[in-house]
Design an enzyme around this catalytic site. Structure first.
Site, PDB file in Angstrom:
ATOM      1  N   ARG A 104      11.924  28.587  34.929  1.00  0.00           N
ATOM      2  CA  ARG A 104      10.782  29.305  34.380  1.00  0.00           C
ATOM      3  C   ARG A 104       9.481  28.524  34.547  1.00  0.00           C
ATOM      4  NH1 ARG A 104      13.604  32.689  30.391  1.00  0.00           N
ATOM      5  NH2 ARG A 104      12.186  33.980  29.219  1.00  0.00           N
ATOM      6  N   ARG A 133      15.600  42.211  19.087  1.00  0.00           N
ATOM      7  CA  ARG A 133      15.358  40.770  18.936  1.00  0.00           C
ATOM      8  C   ARG A 133      13.968  40.537  18.351  1.00  0.00           C
ATOM      9  NH1 ARG A 133      16.623  38.634  24.883  1.00  0.00           N
ATOM     10  NH2 ARG A 133      14.658  37.600  24.519  1.00  0.00           N
ATOM     11  N   ARG A 186      13.686  47.500  23.995  1.00  0.00           N
ATOM     12  CA  ARG A 186      14.957  46.842  24.265  1.00  0.00           C
ATOM     13  C   ARG A 186      15.763  46.615  22.980  1.00  0.00           C
ATOM     14  NH1 ARG A 186      14.910  41.812  28.110  1.00  0.00           N
ATOM     15  NH2 ARG A 186      13.609  40.821  26.544  1.00  0.00           N
ATOM     16  N   ARG A 208       4.491  36.272  25.284  1.00  0.00           N
ATOM     17  CA  ARG A 208       5.444  35.842  26.311  1.00  0.00           C
ATOM     18  C   ARG A 208       4.941  36.196  27.713  1.00  0.00           C
ATOM     19  NH1 ARG A 208      10.780  38.531  24.723  1.00  0.00           N
ATOM     20  NH2 ARG A 208      11.742  37.216  26.282  1.00  0.00           N
TER      21      ARG A 208
HETATM   22  P1  AMP Z   1      14.990  35.166  27.552  1.00  0.00           P
HETATM   23  O1  AMP Z   1      16.171  35.738  26.865  1.00  0.00           O
HETATM   24  O2  AMP Z   1      15.300  34.691  28.945  1.00  0.00           O
HETATM   25  O3  AMP Z   1      13.807  36.095  27.532  1.00  0.00           O
HETATM   26  O4  AMP Z   1      14.572  33.856  26.737  1.00  0.00           O
HETATM   27  C1  AMP Z   1      14.198  33.916  25.365  1.00  0.00           C
HETATM   28  C2  AMP Z   1      13.408  32.662  25.000  1.00  0.00           C
HETATM   29  O5  AMP Z   1      14.213  31.495  25.215  1.00  0.00           O
HETATM   30  C3  AMP Z   1      12.156  32.424  25.833  1.00  0.00           C
HETATM   31  O6  AMP Z   1      11.037  33.141  25.355  1.00  0.00           O
HETATM   32  C4  AMP Z   1      11.996  30.916  25.699  1.00  0.00           C
HETATM   33  O7  AMP Z   1      11.467  30.560  24.439  1.00  0.00           O
HETATM   34  C5  AMP Z   1      13.435  30.432  25.741  1.00  0.00           C
HETATM   35  N1  AMP Z   1      13.882  30.165  27.126  1.00  0.00           N
HETATM   36  C6  AMP Z   1      14.848  30.824  27.827  1.00  0.00           C
HETATM   37  N2  AMP Z   1      15.007  30.319  29.058  1.00  0.00           N
HETATM   38  C7  AMP Z   1      14.093  29.306  29.165  1.00  0.00           C
HETATM   39  C8  AMP Z   1      13.748  28.406  30.200  1.00  0.00           C
HETATM   40  N3  AMP Z   1      14.349  28.448  31.402  1.00  0.00           N
HETATM   41  N4  AMP Z   1      12.762  27.497  29.945  1.00  0.00           N
HETATM   42  C9  AMP Z   1      12.157  27.437  28.752  1.00  0.00           C
HETATM   43  N5  AMP Z   1      12.419  28.273  27.729  1.00  0.00           N
HETATM   44  C10 AMP Z   1      13.394  29.195  27.921  1.00  0.00           C
END
Ligand code: AMP
Length: 215
Positions: free
Chosen positions: A88, A158, A125, A169
């Site tokens: 990311r 969520r 979602r 985000r």
């Molecule tokens: P997601 O389910 O992929 O949208 O991730 C939810 C949250 O987890 C994100 O908004 C970040 O706070 C954290 N997160 C998930 N993957 C990463 C990553 N590769 N690097 C940093 N934070 C992450």
């Protein structure tokens, strides 16, 4: 086959990663899911990550790279994997390249979608708290009783899918993650798909593109 699914939150990466992972019998590795599990279990990592996730910010690169490093050494990764929500940041992409000696992925599937559509989708979602299966009020609604058809768990929204956090985000995505599109395009790895179509149409587009890798 080693794939990265790249795109803003809400573009359908998780749903598609699940389907493609099942088809090719490779694991879907979602750093967001790993972190949410840690939060649920109340581990030290989980407690630290929760504060950051609730703010819509990114967990520090080194923590994520350590998680990925240990996950990729598990035996189910031998025939490949789908990385969903990782990398990311440029630092994470470079860290992954180092970890895999520059040979970490066959392709990066980039989920392209207009921002207005993303906001509509993310706020719609819903997710199963037990197994992580995702639904969407617009194009893939959960059953009316909000009981997961796969595992019987509760289906919820969520906290970080609420509109204010989603907007935050997206700002973080543009600043930190969007530069990865150029990073992988320059390395000849990027396959762009139109993520705004129906779930099945998007899945077929991905499958067609992935087949060309095997040809
Ligand atoms: P997601 O389910 O992929 O949208 O991730 C939810 C949250 O987890 C994100 O908004 C970040 O706070 C954290 N997160 C998930 N993957 C990463 C990553 N590769 N690097 C940093 N934070 C992450």
């Amino acid at each position: 086959m080693r794939l990265i699914f790249l795109g803003a939150p809400g573009t359908g990466k998780g749903t598609q990663a699940g389907a493609i992972a099942d088809k090719y019998n490779i694991p879907q590795i979602a750093t967001g899911d790993i972190l949410r599990r840690a939060v649920k279990e109340g581990t030290e990592l989980g407690q630290k990550a929760k504060v950051i996730m609730d703010r819509g910010e990114l967990v520090p690169d080194q923590i994520i790279l350590d998680l990925i490093k240990s996950r990729l050494t598990e035996p189910d990764c031998e025939n490949g994997y789908i990385l969903d929500g990782f990398p990311r940041t440029l630092e994470q992409a470079e860290g992954l390249d180092q970890l895999m000696d520059g040979d970490a992925v066959d392709a990066v599937i980039y989920f392209e979608m207009p921002q207005d559509t993303i906001i509509e989708r993310v706020t719609g979602r819903r997710v199963c708290v037990s197994c992580g299966k995702t639904f969407n009020m617009i194009n893939n609604p959960p059953p009316e009783d909000n009981v997961c058809p796969r595992c019987g768990g509760d289906i919820i929204q969520r906290d970080d899918d609420k509109e204010e956090t989603v907007r935050k985000r997206l700002v973080v995505y543009e600043e930190k993650t969007a530069p990865l599109v150029t990073y992988y395009r320059e390395r000849g790895r990027l396959l762009t798909i139109d993520a705004s179509g129906a779930v099945d149409a998007v899945r077929k587009e991905i499958e067609t593109k992935v087949e060309t890798l095997n040809a």
